[in-house]
Design a protein around this motif. Structure first.
Motif, mmCIF file in Angstrom:
data_model
loop_
_atom_site.group_PDB
_atom_site.id
_atom_site.type_symbol
_atom_site.label_atom_id
_atom_site.label_comp_id
_atom_site.label_asym_id
_atom_site.label_seq_id
_atom_site.Cartn_x
_atom_site.Cartn_y
_atom_site.Cartn_z
ATOM 1 N N ALA A 172 -10.981 0.065 14.891
ATOM 2 C CA ALA A 172 -11.094 1.435 13.944
ATOM 3 C C ALA A 172 -11.645 1.063 13.071
ATOM 4 O O ALA A 172 -11.453 0.139 12.105
ATOM 5 C CB ALA A 172 -9.752 2.107 13.960
ATOM 6 N N ARG A 173 -12.932 2.021 12.363
ATOM 7 C CA ARG A 173 -13.182 1.704 11.325
ATOM 8 C C ARG A 173 -13.338 2.943 10.319
ATOM 9 O O ARG A 173 -13.861 4.048 10.709
ATOM 10 C CB ARG A 173 -14.861 1.483 11.314
ATOM 11 N N ASN A 174 -12.319 3.091 9.218
ATOM 12 C CA ASN A 174 -12.208 4.118 8.442
ATOM 13 C C ASN A 174 -13.313 3.938 7.273
ATOM 14 O O ASN A 174 -12.946 3.379 6.395
ATOM 15 C CB ASN A 174 -10.868 4.194 7.975
ATOM 16 N N HIS A 175 -14.417 4.579 7.475
ATOM 17 C CA HIS A 175 -15.678 4.447 6.525
ATOM 18 C C HIS A 175 -15.370 5.199 5.284
ATOM 19 O O HIS A 175 -16.168 6.381 5.154
ATOM 20 C CB HIS A 175 -16.890 4.861 7.446
ATOM 21 N N TYR A 256 -2.368 7.089 -0.313
ATOM 22 C CA TYR A 256 -2.176 8.507 -0.128
ATOM 23 C C TYR A 256 -2.691 8.856 1.383
ATOM 24 O O TYR A 256 -2.085 9.528 1.985
ATOM 25 C CB TYR A 256 -2.772 9.408 -1.119
ATOM 26 N N PHE A 257 -3.752 8.305 1.837
ATOM 27 C CA PHE A 257 -4.322 8.746 3.164
ATOM 28 C C PHE A 257 -3.342 7.934 4.129
ATOM 29 O O PHE A 257 -3.098 8.851 5.246
ATOM 30 C CB PHE A 257 -5.828 8.051 3.175
ATOM 31 N N THR A 258 -2.971 6.994 3.732
ATOM 32 C CA THR A 258 -1.876 6.065 4.787
ATOM 33 C C THR A 258 -0.645 7.243 4.964
ATOM 34 O O THR A 258 -0.121 7.249 5.965
ATOM 35 C CB THR A 258 -1.649 4.919 4.210
ATOM 36 N N ARG A 262 0.697 8.566 8.486
ATOM 37 C CA ARG A 262 1.973 8.406 9.049
ATOM 38 C C ARG A 262 2.622 9.811 9.355
ATOM 39 O O ARG A 262 3.215 10.136 10.275
ATOM 40 C CB ARG A 262 2.765 8.083 7.787
ATOM 41 N N LYS A 263 2.397 10.910 8.270
ATOM 42 C CA LYS A 263 2.918 12.174 8.688
ATOM 43 C C LYS A 263 2.395 12.905 10.057
ATOM 44 O O LYS A 263 2.838 13.286 10.709
ATOM 45 C CB LYS A 263 2.576 12.995 7.545
ATOM 46 N N LEU A 268 -3.953 4.851 12.320
ATOM 47 C CA LEU A 268 -4.893 4.214 11.425
ATOM 48 C C LEU A 268 -4.090 3.370 10.310
ATOM 49 O O LEU A 268 -2.914 3.794 9.956
ATOM 50 C CB LEU A 268 -5.915 5.139 10.682
ATOM 51 N N THR A 269 -4.502 2.159 9.904
ATOM 52 C CA THR A 269 -3.811 1.452 8.940
ATOM 53 C C THR A 269 -4.804 1.218 7.673
ATOM 54 O O THR A 269 -5.842 1.301 8.001
ATOM 55 C CB THR A 269 -3.114 0.066 9.404
ATOM 56 N N PRO A 270 -4.262 0.752 6.597
ATOM 57 C CA PRO A 270 -4.938 0.283 5.460
ATOM 58 C C PRO A 270 -6.072 -0.755 5.837
ATOM 59 O O PRO A 270 -6.906 -0.898 5.343
ATOM 60 C CB PRO A 270 -3.927 -0.228 4.474
#
Ligand code: ARG
Length: 593
Positions: A172-175, A256-258, A262-263, A268-270
């Motif tokens: 996964a790539r969180n760009h 915050y995104f994390t 989770r919610k 996705l992880t940091p």
């Protein structure tokens, strides 16, 4: 000339992400049909479908007859003569040349028994695992995630789960947008309000307020504007204190995104965050290599590539801007650097970009330039996983009453509230902390399923009332169907077994359900081939309906003898299929509702 980067030998593997699965019932029948069609005309498609009449129907005879210039019924007879379905199915020609296939009872029973003993429910582990890089979510630092990011996150995560389950290596790539001129203003604002204060408001997820305040000062105060400009220069030249402040902004936002992930119960992880800034050091090389390849042209003071086939309405060539005169590198340069990294260093066999429709042209141009520069081998499957807009009840872009874009967390919180209310209104539903957990699971199902169940390039209306409903084509309906099945199985206890189930399937509703159960592997394969999670949603909804029809027609717990075992086995397979299918969509299947 630009030299194509060294290629890893792993790339020689199957790279199309095709499934290696041949054992699903559908695939077995399709294989045999293809052989028969091939005998008449190599490569002709039998067009095999699940059918309401027989079990399956092959509709390819008409097209084949047309291409051969022969009468369809005659061609159908010819196909049948070449068809070897020994031990699998009976075939019958219907109407103008449809082939109706009916599985032999023995085969159907055997397939069900195999599914019963298979925790993967027929989904084989791919014999040729591919490295699949999925670019998804990608919110921007110090900016609220909006519904567009919701779609990217939910669709990307479902694809990640489906490919992972098939045995592929998913990266996964969180760009995230964590670089560029706005950071001058954001850092100066952080300095003005004080670091502690800024951290407090960002960690509470008050990103909009922070960003808006910075923007307002920037627009109103020339001195602030000047400081912001200097700050951008300091950031780009690597001034340590500026970098530190930038990192505070980024880390707070990522934290915050994390929380939001989770919610939402998103995987996705940091560690998956590899933002735009990660590619800064590679940008010079992008420009140098494009220049060396003779692809770079100066235009209006900017360095651009003009890939063929991209023109505006007046027929003028469109540029992909790589480097602006004073602004430095742009979004496109970063995407090119990221693409190279994914191909060269991650060894990607497939690149998926889960990004909204407005960026379609940008991505197409990035892909085109990467191919021109020989950075993107033909063997790499590269696709823009496009999605449409989320609309409000007025069918316009979803906004708050004051016209702002809607905060993602606000949507989820509201869905949780609706689910809580719905549970409270139901007799016998759990209370206290159990209700809170259940409400969250239902809310996630509602939001995710509504997003995943339409063909993704289409817009959809965000209608919470419909989404959380326990009836209709909704996530909660599927959860409820599953919980009902689990409740039947709980009541049955351990007094039944697959071994004792003959799978005689005497009632048409039993047979109908059984055929649905055989299709799970094909539905997940369809998601991998088309990158359309709604294919799995449609399958699960259909399965739940088949179950309802079965349950109405066939008493389960009060059935006697082997028939009871058989019906409980069908319940068990249905529950397992729904639970696994939902889990691949990122939706939990609670035991009780
Ligand atoms: N951060 C961008 C936005 O919010 C999305 C990035 C998409 N991914 C990419 N590789 N360009 O619009």
């Amino acid at each position: 000339m630009c030299v194509a980067p060294a290629r890893r030998t792993t790339r020689e593997r199957s790279v199309k992400c095709e499934t290696g699965r041949v054992s699903s019932t559908y695939e077995q029948l399709a294989l045999r049909l293809r052989q028969a069609f091939d005998a008449l005309s190599p490569g002709a498609d039998p067009v095999l479908r699940l059918s309401e009449r027989g079990d399956y129907q092959a509709n390819g005879v008409m097209a084949l007859a047309k291409s051969l210039g022969r009468a369809p019924r005659e061609v159908a007879a010819d196909v049948v003569a070449h068809l070897d379905l020994e031990g699998w199915a009976e075939v019958e020609v219907a109407g103008p040349g449809f082939l109706n296939l009916t599985l032999t009872p023995a085969r159907l029973a055997q397939q069900l028994r195999e599914l019963g003993g298979d925790p993967r429910l027929g989904v084989e582990v791919t014999p040729a695992p591919a490295t699949v890089v999925i670019d998804y979510s990608a919110p921007n630092v110090a900016k609220e995630m909006h519904v567009g990011h919701l779609r990217s996150t939910v669709i990307g995560d479902a694809l990640a789960r489906v490919f992972r389950f098939a045995g592929d290596e998913v990266i996964a790539r969180n760009h995230v947008g964590d670089w560029g001129t706005p950071f001058g203003m954001l850092i100066e604002h952080l300095v003005d309000v004080g670091e502690d204060e800024a951290v407090a408001s960002l960690s509470m997820g008050d990103l909009n307020t922070f960003y808006q305040a910075a923007r307002t000062t920037f627009d109103a105060d020339p001195a602030f504007r000047e400081r912001s400009r200097e700050r951008v220069v300091a950031l780009q030249s690597g001034d340590p204190e500026t970098r530190r402040l930038w990192r505070v902004l980024r880390d707070q936002s990522v934290a915050y995104f994390t929380e939001v992930y989770r919610k939402l119960d998103v995987t996705l992880t940091p560690e998956d965050v590899v933002g735009e800034s990660s590619y800064n050091d590679a940008l010079d090389t992008v420009v140098a290599d494009l220049a060396a390849a003779g692809l770079l042209e100066e235009s209006g003071g900017a360095w651009c590539v003009f890939p063929e086939g991209f023109t505006n309405r007046d027929g003028e060539r469109l540029p992909l801007i790589i480097k602006k005169r004073d602004d430095g590198y742009g979004y496109a340069a970063t995407d090119l650097a990221a693409l190279r990294d994914r191909v060269d260093h991650l060894g990607a066999d497939a690149l998926f970009y889960v990004v909204g429709a407005p960026q379609a042209q940008h991505l197409e141009m990035v892909f085109a330039v990467a191919r021109l520069a020989h950075w993107l081998p033909e063997s790499v499957r590269c696709e823009h996983v496009v999605f449409g807009n989320v609309l409000g009840p007025d069918h316009k872009m979803l906004r708050t009453r004051s016209g702002e874009s809607v905060r993602l967390v606000a949507l989820i919180d509201e869905a949780v509230q609706r689910a809580t209310d719905a549970l409270a209104a139901r007799a016998g539903s759990p209370e206290g902390p159990e209700r809170a957990t259940l409400a969250l699971q239902i809310a996630r199902a509602a939001v995710k399923y509504a997003d995943l169940s339409t063909e993704r390039s289409r817009d959809y209306v965000f209608d919470l009332d419909r989404m959380v409903s326990f009836e209709g084509d909704t996530g909660p309906y599927l959860q409820y169907a599953h919980a009902r099945q689990r409740s039947i199985l709980r009541r049955a206890g351990a007094q039944w077994s697959y071994d004792a189930a003959p799978f005689a399937l005497e009632d048409p509703a039993e047979r109908h359900l059984a055929l649905g159960l055989l299709g799970f592997a094909d539905a997940t394969a369809a998601v991998r081939d088309s990158l359309q999670p709604h294919r799995l949603c449609t399958y699960l909804f259909d399965l739940a309906q088949r179950f309802t029809a079965f349950y109405e027609a066939c008493p389960v717990l009060s059935a006697e003898g082997a028939r009871r075992d058989e019906r409980l086995a069908l319940c068990d397979l249905s529950a397992r299929t729904l639970a696994l299918g939902l889990s691949l969509l990122g939706i939990e299947a609670p035991e009780r509702m």
